[in-house]
Design a protein around this motif. Structure first.
Motif, PDB file in Angstrom:
ATOM      1  N   ALA B  82     -26.787  13.004  30.409  1.00 61.39           N
ATOM      2  CA  ALA B  82     -26.421  13.991  31.470  1.00 61.39           C
ATOM      3  C   ALA B  82     -27.467  14.898  31.772  1.00 61.39           C
ATOM      4  O   ALA B  82     -28.393  15.222  30.936  1.00 61.39           O
ATOM      5  CB  ALA B  82     -24.881  14.371  31.359  1.00 61.39           C
ATOM      6  N   GLN B  83     -27.321  15.546  33.085  1.00 63.60           N
ATOM      7  CA  GLN B  83     -28.485  16.357  33.393  1.00 63.60           C
ATOM      8  C   GLN B  83     -28.331  17.702  32.750  1.00 63.60           C
ATOM      9  O   GLN B  83     -29.228  18.153  32.293  1.00 63.60           O
ATOM     10  CB  GLN B  83     -28.363  16.682  34.944  1.00 63.60           C
ATOM     11  CG  GLN B  83     -29.391  17.240  35.524  1.00 63.60           C
ATOM     12  CD  GLN B  83     -29.173  17.369  37.181  1.00 63.60           C
ATOM     13  OE1 GLN B  83     -28.184  16.757  37.717  1.00 63.60           O
ATOM     14  NE2 GLN B  83     -30.075  18.193  37.838  1.00 63.60           N
ATOM     15  N   GLU B  84     -27.066  18.078  32.539  1.00 57.02           N
ATOM     16  CA  GLU B  84     -26.897  19.414  31.674  1.00 57.02           C
ATOM     17  C   GLU B  84     -26.740  18.961  30.298  1.00 57.02           C
ATOM     18  O   GLU B  84     -25.776  18.503  30.002  1.00 57.02           O
ATOM     19  CB  GLU B  84     -25.716  20.326  32.481  1.00 57.02           C
ATOM     20  CG  GLU B  84     -24.385  19.780  32.201  1.00 57.02           C
ATOM     21  CD  GLU B  84     -23.998  18.591  33.051  1.00 57.02           C
ATOM     22  OE1 GLU B  84     -22.726  18.137  33.154  1.00 57.02           O
ATOM     23  OE2 GLU B  84     -24.909  17.842  33.922  1.00 57.02           O
ATOM     24  N   VAL B  85     -27.696  19.523  29.570  1.00 57.03           N
ATOM     25  CA  VAL B  85     -27.576  19.079  28.322  1.00 57.03           C
ATOM     26  C   VAL B  85     -26.749  20.034  27.560  1.00 57.03           C
ATOM     27  O   VAL B  85     -26.872  21.250  27.089  1.00 57.03           O
ATOM     28  CB  VAL B  85     -29.020  19.318  27.480  1.00 57.03           C
ATOM     29  CG1 VAL B  85     -29.151  18.686  26.249  1.00 57.03           C
ATOM     30  CG2 VAL B  85     -30.238  19.041  28.556  1.00 57.03           C
ATOM     31  N   TYR B 135     -32.956  24.837  18.803  1.00 57.02           N
ATOM     32  CA  TYR B 135     -33.968  23.580  19.445  1.00 57.02           C
ATOM     33  C   TYR B 135     -34.549  24.214  20.502  1.00 57.02           C
ATOM     34  O   TYR B 135     -33.929  24.673  21.510  1.00 57.02           O
ATOM     35  CB  TYR B 135     -33.225  22.476  19.585  1.00 57.02           C
ATOM     36  CG  TYR B 135     -32.694  21.526  18.473  1.00 57.02           C
ATOM     37  CD1 TYR B 135     -32.854  22.135  17.260  1.00 57.02           C
ATOM     38  CD2 TYR B 135     -31.924  20.293  18.526  1.00 57.02           C
ATOM     39  CE1 TYR B 135     -32.388  21.511  16.048  1.00 57.02           C
ATOM     40  CE2 TYR B 135     -31.241  19.925  17.408  1.00 57.02           C
ATOM     41  CZ  TYR B 135     -31.618  20.364  16.268  1.00 57.02           C
ATOM     42  OH  TYR B 135     -31.101  19.690  15.059  1.00 57.02           O
ATOM     43  N   SER B 136     -35.867  23.689  20.993  1.00 54.15           N
ATOM     44  CA  SER B 136     -36.600  23.800  22.103  1.00 54.15           C
ATOM     45  C   SER B 136     -35.914  22.676  22.907  1.00 54.15           C
ATOM     46  O   SER B 136     -35.136  21.845  22.760  1.00 54.15           O
ATOM     47  CB  SER B 136     -37.920  23.551  21.818  1.00 54.15           C
ATOM     48  OG  SER B 136     -38.322  22.215  21.492  1.00 54.15           O
ATOM     49  N   GLY B 137     -36.446  22.878  24.450  1.00 56.40           N
ATOM     50  CA  GLY B 137     -35.919  22.080  25.325  1.00 56.40           C
ATOM     51  C   GLY B 137     -36.082  20.626  24.964  1.00 56.40           C
ATOM     52  O   GLY B 137     -35.530  19.769  25.350  1.00 56.40           O
ATOM     53  N   GLY B 138     -37.384  20.502  24.525  1.00 57.47           N
ATOM     54  CA  GLY B 138     -37.944  19.145  24.421  1.00 57.47           C
ATOM     55  C   GLY B 138     -37.135  18.473  23.226  1.00 57.47           C
ATOM     56  O   GLY B 138     -36.749  17.203  23.246  1.00 57.47           O
ATOM     57  N   MET B 139     -36.900  19.059  22.181  1.00 53.91           N
ATOM     58  CA  MET B 139     -36.164  18.693  20.944  1.00 53.91           C
ATOM     59  C   MET B 139     -34.574  18.341  21.379  1.00 53.91           C
ATOM     60  O   MET B 139     -34.037  17.371  21.175  1.00 53.91           O
ATOM     61  CB  MET B 139     -35.924  19.788  20.073  1.00 53.91           C
ATOM     62  CG  MET B 139     -37.081  20.264  19.194  1.00 53.91           C
ATOM     63  SD  MET B 139     -36.748  21.569  18.193  1.00 53.91           S
ATOM     64  CE  MET B 139     -38.268  21.863  17.795  1.00 53.91           C
ATOM     65  N   ARG B 140     -33.857  19.187  22.311  1.00 53.08           N
ATOM     66  CA  ARG B 140     -32.621  18.869  22.947  1.00 53.08           C
ATOM     67  C   ARG B 140     -32.685  17.646  23.639  1.00 53.08           C
ATOM     68  O   ARG B 140     -31.773  16.780  23.523  1.00 53.08           O
ATOM     69  CB  ARG B 140     -32.169  20.238  23.743  1.00 53.08           C
ATOM     70  CG  ARG B 140     -31.791  21.215  22.941  1.00 53.08           C
ATOM     71  CD  ARG B 140     -31.454  22.431  24.176  1.00 53.08           C
ATOM     72  NE  ARG B 140     -30.956  23.506  23.337  1.00 53.08           N
ATOM     73  CZ  ARG B 140     -29.938  24.046  23.753  1.00 53.08           C
ATOM     74  NH1 ARG B 140     -29.330  23.502  25.066  1.00 53.08           N
ATOM     75  NH2 ARG B 140     -29.366  25.099  23.212  1.00 53.08           N
ATOM     76  N   ARG B 141     -33.607  17.516  24.332  1.00 55.19           N
ATOM     77  CA  ARG B 141     -33.561  16.471  25.283  1.00 55.19           C
ATOM     78  C   ARG B 141     -33.839  15.009  24.484  1.00 55.19           C
ATOM     79  O   ARG B 141     -33.316  13.996  24.509  1.00 55.19           O
ATOM     80  CB  ARG B 141     -34.854  16.258  26.263  1.00 55.19           C
ATOM     81  CG  ARG B 141     -34.453  15.876  27.647  1.00 55.19           C
ATOM     82  CD  ARG B 141     -33.167  16.804  28.369  1.00 55.19           C
ATOM     83  NE  ARG B 141     -33.539  18.096  28.707  1.00 55.19           N
ATOM     84  CZ  ARG B 141     -33.807  18.391  30.030  1.00 55.19           C
ATOM     85  NH1 ARG B 141     -33.919  17.559  30.887  1.00 55.19           N
ATOM     86  NH2 ARG B 141     -33.853  19.352  30.323  1.00 55.19           N
ATOM     87  N   ARG B 142     -34.584  14.947  23.344  1.00 55.20           N
ATOM     88  CA  ARG B 142     -34.775  13.962  22.511  1.00 55.20           C
ATOM     89  C   ARG B 142     -33.622  13.845  21.743  1.00 55.20           C
ATOM     90  O   ARG B 142     -32.917  12.850  21.451  1.00 55.20           O
ATOM     91  CB  ARG B 142     -35.886  14.278  21.528  1.00 55.20           C
ATOM     92  CG  ARG B 142     -37.102  13.437  21.475  1.00 55.20           C
ATOM     93  CD  ARG B 142     -38.092  13.629  20.719  1.00 55.20           C
ATOM     94  NE  ARG B 142     -38.705  15.061  20.892  1.00 55.20           N
ATOM     95  CZ  ARG B 142     -39.800  15.395  19.935  1.00 55.20           C
ATOM     96  NH1 ARG B 142     -40.011  14.611  18.800  1.00 55.20           N
ATOM     97  NH2 ARG B 142     -40.060  16.691  20.142  1.00 55.20           N
ATOM     98  N   LEU B 143     -32.678  14.746  21.365  1.00 55.18           N
ATOM     99  CA  LEU B 143     -31.434  14.721  20.494  1.00 55.18           C
ATOM    100  C   LEU B 143     -30.523  14.026  21.510  1.00 55.18           C
ATOM    101  O   LEU B 143     -29.757  13.093  21.181  1.00 55.18           O
ATOM    102  CB  LEU B 143     -30.809  15.915  20.082  1.00 55.18           C
ATOM    103  CG  LEU B 143     -29.661  16.282  19.478  1.00 55.18           C
ATOM    104  CD1 LEU B 143     -29.725  15.025  18.274  1.00 55.18           C
ATOM    105  CD2 LEU B 143     -28.997  17.295  19.117  1.00 55.18           C
ATOM    106  N   ASP B 144     -30.688  14.254  22.912  1.00 53.19           N
ATOM    107  CA  ASP B 144     -29.546  13.840  23.583  1.00 53.19           C
ATOM    108  C   ASP B 144     -29.897  12.436  24.061  1.00 53.19           C
ATOM    109  O   ASP B 144     -28.840  11.649  24.066  1.00 53.19           O
ATOM    110  CB  ASP B 144     -29.648  14.641  25.073  1.00 53.19           C
ATOM    111  CG  ASP B 144     -28.495  15.252  25.681  1.00 53.19           C
ATOM    112  OD1 ASP B 144     -27.511  15.505  24.667  1.00 53.19           O
ATOM    113  OD2 ASP B 144     -28.250  15.203  26.889  1.00 53.19           O
ATOM    114  N   LEU B 145     -31.258  12.077  23.963  1.00 51.84           N
ATOM    115  CA  LEU B 145     -31.671  10.738  24.330  1.00 51.84           C
ATOM    116  C   LEU B 145     -30.884   9.986  22.931  1.00 51.84           C
ATOM    117  O   LEU B 145     -30.529   8.657  23.182  1.00 51.84           O
ATOM    118  CB  LEU B 145     -32.861  10.545  24.408  1.00 51.84           C
ATOM    119  CG  LEU B 145     -33.632   9.369  24.795  1.00 51.84           C
ATOM    120  CD1 LEU B 145     -33.385   8.808  26.007  1.00 51.84           C
ATOM    121  CD2 LEU B 145     -35.229   9.604  24.720  1.00 51.84           C
TER     122      LEU B 145
END
Lengths: 287, 337
Positions: B82-85, B135-145
């Protein structure tokens, strides 16, 4: 999902039912584990949830310590009378908060994670909350019972403890259902907290937690005799009295007399009713 | 057969129409980019596909199966980022992945194996056992992925996966997605970044006001415009009056269209020419009228030009316009379900 029961397909459907059960168990376990991990790493809710009733017990007990001995039926010590009320009130407030984590999950978008997952039953979300809150309430209750004991207010016998547990579980199930229902209906956590705030103390004061009905003005007596909390408080008070007879009259209400069995029956009906009432909400929000 | 078929989707939030008859087909194995300004209906489309929202009318088919009738079957085939992590800050990344594995009913050994693989592939080893709140934004996005990939879905759906990321994290996500697609995973990605869709997708659709206005490969769409884009500056920093004056003047020329005064570029003029022959004529016309030319450049069309051509406005303008119209409160309520 329709479950047909014909002899030819029963083997298959039994397998299917078993799989369904295992998957629901996996969901519920995972969701419950999350709630307990949160509690373990952020225990302030539990600490406050235990401290608050202890303070109530000590302060309120002391406040009415010198009350005339004929104030209470049977002339029992006020602290002993109060114990049952505090136990029920604690369980009630705890369960009333059950909807908050779900509401925050809604607001932060975490609930969407659960909703895009192929859950066997979305009731798993509800069941996990009920398990979590019930465990918490029972833990709190035992701490209060221990504290009441050390203050010299006594301890119920084995059957008494059993009665306390059963009564609390019925109450907690019902109130948790109510709170979860609110968490799905209300627009946000501000509104949910407002409802909790408004409901909490008035329900305490308009019950027999702090004083018996005989002590109240008639109109308040009516309210207390209709208040679901009263139906949970009186059986627990009976468990503390030592003379455990659920067939005997526990509430002398303005509209008639209610026995211990009557109390439990009314509570059970209310709880079942609440579960049925929130089902459409869950189905609307959770299918 | 396409993996996903969306047919005539209609969805309104109160008086605001988010989707009006949107239809799309996403081929198996494609990297499909959904380009459109904010508020064009991208998120709504993805939420309907992922069974979070029900359309007012229309059909959703995934692998030939009706998603509105059998949402549970569809859910196990889709990985939705989703868009909102939303991350439970108090859980570690590993615990979140375990939760996901259990919600998708993975067996324990398989779940742990998947987590191990994902940690390796997404290079999350250093921080996966830390609480995700740190986590940083990039880490969160990777975890989300990773959560989206946990159950090996047929289709990975990403709603604006790189919004707000720094360039480095964005590049990491991009290369991960490319690799996944190369490995055969069908990916549907929404974005309002032209370059993102241009760089990643092999199939794309541009949506505007809840409709598909153009569809094809990025190259096709650009070529189909059949014209070049020109940027003209009469002075390095011009002003609005001058810009409009020049606009009126050159609008009359043949073989030249869609003239826009671009405020963001010092009131330069953007337009399309059918052939390069138009430019010398343009020069002499302007000189005659007493305008000097500071700079003039011609380039191949971009996706923004495709958008401009179909809607008459640039992507940026569309976003500003829509931003004023949206009822964010209502949308938040809907998305809170």
């Amino acid at each position: 999902m329709s479950k047909t029961f014909s002899p030819s397909s029963s083997g298959f459907s039994l397998e299917n039912n078993k799989l369904e059960f295992l998957e629901i168990r996996q969901e519920v376990f995972a969701l419950t584990r999350r709630l307990f991990l949160q509690l373990y790493r952020r225990p302030s809710t539990l600490v406050a949830g235990i401290l608050q009733p202890l303070i109530w017990l000590v302060l309120f007990g002391a406040l009415f310590e010198n009350a005339p001995s004929n104030l209470l039926p049977g002339g029992i010590v006020y602290g002993k009378f109060l114990g049952a009320g505090i136990i029920v009130f604690t369980a009630f407030s705890g369960a009333l908060n059950a909807g908050l984590p779900v509401m925050f999950d809604r607001e932060f978008g975490f609930l969407n994670r659960l909703l895009v997952a192929p859950l066997r039953s979305r009731s798993s979300i509800v069941i996990a909350s009920v398990i979590y809150i019930a465990t918490l309430s029972i833990l709190q209750s035992f701490v209060i019972m221990g504290a009441a004991f050390s203050l010299g207010y006594g301890f119920p016998n084995f059957y008494g403890v059993l009665l306390v547990l059963i009564t609390l579980l019925i109450l907690v199930f019902g109130v948790t259902a109510l709170s979860l229902g609110l968490a799905f209906v209300l627009p946000g956590h501000i509104e949910l907290i407002a409802v909790i705030f408004v409901a909490n103390l008035p329900l305490l004061f308009a019950s027999t937690a702090l004083v018996p009905i005989s002590f109240m003005p008639p109109w308040l007596g009516w309210l207390a005799a209709l208040n679901p909390l009263t139906f949970a408080i009186e059986p627990i008070r009976a468990a503390y009295s030592g003379s455990l007879d659920l067939g005997s009259v526990l509430i002398h209400a303005p509209y008639g007399e209610v026995t211990g069995y009557g109390c439990l029956l009314i509570l059970t009906i209310l709880t079942a009713g609440l579960f049925i009432a929130i089902r459409p909400l869950l189905n609307r929000k959770l299918t | 057969m396409p993996l996903v078929v969306l047919q005539n989707l209609v969805k309104s939030y109160g008086p605001i129409k988010a989707l009006s008859n949107l239809s799309l087909e996403i081929p198996q194995g494609s990297f499909f980019g959904l380009l459109g300004p904010n508020g064009s209906g991208k998120s709504t489309t993805l939420r309907i596909l992922c069974t979070l929202l029900e359309p007012d009318s229309g059909e959703v088919l995934v692998n030939g199966e009706n998603a509105l009738k059998n949402p549970r079957n569809i859910r196990s085939k889709i990985g939705y980022v989703a868009q909102e992590v939303a991350i439970d800050k108090i859980l570690t990344g590993r615990e979140l992945l375990q939760l996901h594995g259990d919600l998708y009913h993975l067996r324990k050994e398989y779940r742990e194996q998947r987590i191990k693989n994902l940690i390796e592939n997404l290079e999350m080893n250093d921080w996966i056992d830390r609480r995700s709140g740190s986590y940083s934004g990039g880490m969160r996005r990777r975890l989300d992925l990773a959560t989206g990939l946990m159950h090996e879905p047929d289709l990975l759906v990403l709603d604006e996966p790189t919004v707000g990321l720094d360039i480095e994290s964005r590049a990491t996500i991009w290369s991960l997605l490319k690799e996944l697609n190369k490995g055969g995973k069908t990916i549907l990605l929404s974005s309002h970044y032209l370059e993102e869709v241009d760089e990643l997708s092999d199939q794309m659709a541009i949506i505007d006001a809840g409709r598909v206005i153009a569809q094809g490969t990025p190259d096709e769409l650009k070529k189909n415009l059949g014209c070049n884009r020109v940027t003209l500056k009469v002075r390095e920093f011009s002003n609005e009056i001058e810009g409009e004056k020049v606009k009126e003047l050159i609008k009359k020329l043949d073989g030249l269209h869609n003239v826009v005064v671009n405020r963001a570029q010092g009131y330069s003029l953007n337009f399309f020419v059918d052939t390069s022959d138009t430019l010398p004529i343009l020069r002499s016309q302007l000189n005659e009228q007493g305008f000097e030319i500071f700079a003039i450049s011609e380039s191949r069309p971009t996706l923004d030009d495709v958008y401009l051509q179909s809607t008459g406005k640039t992507l940026m303008d569309a976003e500003l316009e829509v931003a004023n119209k949206r009822d964010l409160k209502k949308e938040a309520k809907q998305s809170m379900r």
